[in-house]
Design a protein around this motif. Structure first.
Motif, PDB file in Angstrom:
ATOM      1  N   MET A   1       8.716  -1.671  14.274  1.00 30.90           N
ATOM      2  CA  MET A   1       8.152  -0.349  14.262  1.00 30.90           C
ATOM      3  C   MET A   1       9.146   0.626  13.632  1.00 30.90           C
ATOM      4  N   TYR A   2       8.611   1.532  12.881  1.00 26.95           N
ATOM      5  CA  TYR A   2       9.437   2.512  12.177  1.00 26.95           C
ATOM      6  C   TYR A   2       9.286   3.885  12.838  1.00 26.95           C
ATOM      7  N   ASN A   3      10.370   4.613  12.921  1.00 25.24           N
ATOM      8  CA  ASN A   3      10.335   5.966  13.479  1.00 25.24           C
ATOM      9  C   ASN A   3      10.212   6.963  12.326  1.00 25.24           C
ATOM     10  N   HIS A   4       9.000   7.151  11.834  1.00 22.12           N
ATOM     11  CA  HIS A   4       8.778   8.034  10.683  1.00 22.12           C
ATOM     12  C   HIS A   4       8.922   9.514  11.038  1.00 22.12           C
ATOM     13  N   LYS A  29       0.237  17.373  12.658  1.00 22.26           N
ATOM     14  CA  LYS A  29      -0.341  16.401  11.722  1.00 22.26           C
ATOM     15  C   LYS A  29       0.709  15.354  11.351  1.00 22.26           C
ATOM     16  N   ILE A  30       1.913  15.798  11.059  1.00 23.65           N
ATOM     17  CA  ILE A  30       2.992  14.872  10.686  1.00 23.65           C
ATOM     18  C   ILE A  30       3.309  13.936  11.844  1.00 23.65           C
ATOM     19  N   LYS A  31       3.334  14.476  13.058  1.00 26.29           N
ATOM     20  CA  LYS A  31       3.614  13.661  14.240  1.00 26.29           C
ATOM     21  C   LYS A  31       2.533  12.593  14.443  1.00 26.29           C
ATOM     22  N   VAL A  32       1.273  12.979  14.300  1.00 23.58           N
ATOM     23  CA  VAL A  32       0.157  12.045  14.469  1.00 23.58           C
ATOM     24  C   VAL A  32       0.217  10.948  13.401  1.00 23.58           C
ATOM     25  N   TYR A  33       0.433  11.315  12.149  1.00 22.40           N
ATOM     26  CA  TYR A  33       0.496  10.340  11.067  1.00 22.40           C
ATOM     27  C   TYR A  33       1.710   9.426  11.228  1.00 22.40           C
ATOM     28  N   ALA A  34       2.837   9.975  11.676  1.00 23.25           N
ATOM     29  CA  ALA A  34       4.036   9.160  11.904  1.00 23.25           C
ATOM     30  C   ALA A  34       3.749   8.074  12.932  1.00 23.25           C
ATOM     31  N   LYS A  35       3.060   8.445  14.009  1.00 28.97           N
ATOM     32  CA  LYS A  35       2.723   7.473  15.056  1.00 28.97           C
ATOM     33  C   LYS A  35       1.702   6.457  14.547  1.00 28.97           C
ATOM     34  N   ALA A  36       0.689   6.926  13.833  1.00 26.75           N
ATOM     35  CA  ALA A  36      -0.383   6.046  13.355  1.00 26.75           C
ATOM     36  C   ALA A  36       0.097   5.058  12.295  1.00 26.75           C
TER      37      ALA A  36
END
Length: 174
Positions: A1-4, A29-36
């Protein structure tokens, strides 16, 4: 898993996509996309973002599924290819064990009753025609899940391997 979420490259990609779409990339939005997208390497996400920037005709921000599709291809195309691959492999018959390069094919076959069952159905062209659609739908669903969330057999056992293993186990117990 990557911590984007903490990755500068990821932040640049999201900002670039937002700029190309003429909208703001909010922190949420950035947080949601990073997790997804945490299961994907940043290099793949960057390549997908550039492809979307260069080919999309709509001004909305791309959905996560569009980014994944840009990386992996359309799930319907892959599902059809998987069904054809399985169909060709059934010519080896239910007695032979088999290993596919694509772990989602293994997950699909396991979900649909196993290798021997698939081979049995393939012998009836009329039944196979309808069952092939089940393969495509199941593969498409499986391929949307992360590999770590699936129970995937490394090898699909044929009749000979399965019965020989059972016999060896019985003989050891006696």
């Amino acid at each position: 898993m990557y911590n984007h979420e903490q990755d500068e490259r990821f932040l640049m990609v999201m900002s670039g996509l937002a700029e190309a779409c003429g909208i703001d990339a909010t922190p949420m939005k950035i947080k949601v996309y990073a997790k997804a997208l945490e299961d994907l390497p940043i290099a793949d996400i960057e390549k997908a973002a550039w492809m979307l920037i260069n080919t999309r005709t709509t001004a909305s921000f791309p959905k996560v599924a569009e980014i994944r599709e840009a990386i992996h291809g359309k799930s319907s195309d892959k599902a059809l290819l998987a069904a054809l691959t399985i169909e060709q492999a059934t010519s080896k018959g239910p007695y032979t064990s088999i290993v596919f390069d694509d772990p989602y094919i293994h997950a699909t076959i396991a979900a649909l009753g196993g290798w021997e069952h698939i081979c049995e159905i393939s012998e009836d062209p009329e039944e196979w025609k309808f069952f092939k659609r089940d393969i495509e739908r199941t593969y498409a669903a499986m391929s949307q899940r992360s590999l770590s969330s699936l129970h995937i057999p490394l090898r699909l056992s044929g009749f000979f391997e399965r019965t020989n293993s059972t016999e060896q186990f019985k003989n050891r117990r006696e």
